[in-house]
Write a protein that holds these residues in place. Structure first.
Motif, PDB file in Angstrom:
ATOM      1  N   VAL A  23       0.643  -1.103   0.084  1.00  0.00           N
ATOM      2  CA  VAL A  23      -0.033   0.528   0.221  1.00  0.00           C
ATOM      3  C   VAL A  23       0.922   0.680  -0.316  1.00  0.00           C
ATOM      4  O   VAL A  23       1.565   1.534   1.212  1.00  0.00           O
ATOM      5  N   VAL A  24       0.759   2.349  -0.579  1.00  0.00           N
ATOM      6  CA  VAL A  24       1.459   3.362  -1.357  1.00  0.00           C
ATOM      7  C   VAL A  24       0.633   4.282  -0.867  1.00  0.00           C
ATOM      8  O   VAL A  24      -1.019   4.786  -1.338  1.00  0.00           O
ATOM      9  N   HIS A  25       0.451   5.645  -0.077  1.00  0.00           N
ATOM     10  CA  HIS A  25      -0.723   6.267   0.652  1.00  0.00           C
ATOM     11  C   HIS A  25       0.280   7.774  -0.326  1.00  0.00           C
ATOM     12  O   HIS A  25       0.911   7.934  -0.352  1.00  0.00           O
ATOM     13  N   GLU A  27      -0.564  10.627   0.872  1.00  0.00           N
ATOM     14  CA  GLU A  27      -0.331  11.619   2.723  1.00  0.00           C
ATOM     15  C   GLU A  27       0.859  11.735   2.148  1.00  0.00           C
ATOM     16  O   GLU A  27       1.394  11.193   2.246  1.00  0.00           O
ATOM     17  N   SER A  28       1.205  13.118   2.476  1.00  0.00           N
ATOM     18  CA  SER A  28       2.634  13.563   2.161  1.00  0.00           C
ATOM     19  C   SER A  28       3.840  13.211   2.828  1.00  0.00           C
ATOM     20  O   SER A  28       4.563  12.367   2.841  1.00  0.00           O
ATOM     21  N   ARG A  29       3.063  13.381   4.138  1.00  0.00           N
ATOM     22  CA  ARG A  29       3.990  12.691   5.439  1.00  0.00           C
ATOM     23  C   ARG A  29       4.536  10.706   4.757  1.00  0.00           C
ATOM     24  O   ARG A  29       5.926  10.573   5.099  1.00  0.00           O
ATOM     25  N   GLN A  30       3.019  10.321   4.720  1.00  0.00           N
ATOM     26  CA  GLN A  30       3.358   8.715   4.873  1.00  0.00           C
ATOM     27  C   GLN A  30       4.299   8.730   3.459  1.00  0.00           C
ATOM     28  O   GLN A  30       5.159   7.936   3.067  1.00  0.00           O
ATOM     29  N   LEU A  31       3.328   8.797   2.578  1.00  0.00           N
ATOM     30  CA  LEU A  31       4.716   8.963   0.528  1.00  0.00           C
ATOM     31  C   LEU A  31       5.812   9.606   1.185  1.00  0.00           C
ATOM     32  O   LEU A  31       7.109   9.127   0.416  1.00  0.00           O
ATOM     33  N   ARG A  32       6.473  11.043   1.372  1.00  0.00           N
ATOM     34  CA  ARG A  32       8.221  11.215   1.789  1.00  0.00           C
ATOM     35  C   ARG A  32       8.279  10.186   2.512  1.00  0.00           C
ATOM     36  O   ARG A  32       9.654   9.800   2.334  1.00  0.00           O
ATOM     37  N   ALA A  33       7.912   9.395   3.962  1.00  0.00           N
ATOM     38  CA  ALA A  33       8.671   8.516   4.334  1.00  0.00           C
ATOM     39  C   ALA A  33       9.033   7.160   3.964  1.00  0.00           C
ATOM     40  O   ALA A  33      10.355   6.359   3.686  1.00  0.00           O
ATOM     41  N   GLN A  34       8.261   6.427   2.960  1.00  0.00           N
ATOM     42  CA  GLN A  34       8.335   5.376   1.358  1.00  0.00           C
ATOM     43  C   GLN A  34       9.290   5.734   0.801  1.00  0.00           C
ATOM     44  O   GLN A  34      10.700   5.496   0.886  1.00  0.00           O
ATOM     45  N   LEU A  35       9.152   6.898   0.577  1.00  0.00           N
ATOM     46  CA  LEU A  35      10.074   7.636  -0.655  1.00  0.00           C
ATOM     47  C   LEU A  35      11.683   7.610  -0.680  1.00  0.00           C
ATOM     48  O   LEU A  35      12.352   7.556  -1.432  1.00  0.00           O
ATOM     49  N   ALA A  36      11.035   7.845   0.945  1.00  0.00           N
ATOM     50  CA  ALA A  36      12.998   8.910   2.053  1.00  0.00           C
ATOM     51  C   ALA A  36      13.364   7.314   1.649  1.00  0.00           C
ATOM     52  O   ALA A  36      14.832   7.210   1.884  1.00  0.00           O
ATOM     53  N   VAL A 149      -2.046   2.231  -5.211  1.00  0.00           N
ATOM     54  CA  VAL A 149      -1.933   3.481  -4.297  1.00  0.00           C
ATOM     55  C   VAL A 149      -3.448   3.885  -3.650  1.00  0.00           C
ATOM     56  O   VAL A 149      -4.294   3.713  -4.483  1.00  0.00           O
ATOM     57  N   VAL A 150      -3.161   4.490  -2.394  1.00  0.00           N
ATOM     58  CA  VAL A 150      -4.377   4.811  -2.555  1.00  0.00           C
ATOM     59  C   VAL A 150      -4.511   6.456  -1.047  1.00  0.00           C
ATOM     60  O   VAL A 150      -3.080   6.893  -1.061  1.00  0.00           O
TER      61      VAL A 150
END
Length: 151
Positions: A23-25, A27-36, A149-150
């Motif tokens: 699952v890829v959220h 929401e900017s904080r969650q997405l940024r954490a996954q991408l980082a 993607v959610v």
């Protein structure tokens, strides 16, 4: 070495085909954490490869890259799979991952989307544009059918 990497990729694809989608959220904080996390891992791997093998006639440490991602939000909010996204890898620290959401309906190109998000003259190193699921899968190290993607 190339054959080994090909074999490892094939094994990973087979393994991942039996796993539930990641699952890829959006929401900017969650997405940024996954991408980082993914970007730091990729930069570390790139560094190890550059130090170990000759790539493009060169061997050794290369400058690290940051990540800038622009997501076009114009259109139906309930259809993240129909959004365009563009990213670039400018010189910088791997931990520097920036996400910008752009809703301007007059944008007609990848370059214009990126410029709208990061400003005129922003570094467009390795600029890549596709639909959001393809971009996120690529940046996170997955195939498109391996993520969900959610919003």
């Amino acid at each position: 070495m190339v054959e080994l990497l090909g074999t490892l990729r094939k094994q990973a694809v087979e393994f991942n085909s039996r796993q539930p989608p990641t699952v890829v959220h959006l929401e900017s904080r969650q997405l940024r954490a996954q991408l980082a996390d993914a970007h730091a891992r990729d930069q570390q791997l790139a560094r190890r490869l550059a130090e170990s093998i000759t790539i493009g006639g060169e061997r050794g440490v290369r400058p690290t890259r940051s990540l800038n991602l622009a997501i076009h939000t114009y259109g139906h909010g309930d259809r993240p799979d129909r959004r365009a996204a563009v990213y670039a890898w400018p010189l910088g620290e791997p931990a520097d991952v920036q996400i910008r959401y752009v809703s301007d309906d007059s944008i007609e190109s990848a370059e214009a989307l990126y410029e709208s998000a990061f400003g005129t003259g922003a570094d467009t190193a390795d600029l890549y544009c596709a639909m959001l699921p393809e971009v996120l899968a690529s940046l996170l190290g997955f195939e498109v059918n391996e993520i969900e993607v959610v919003d």
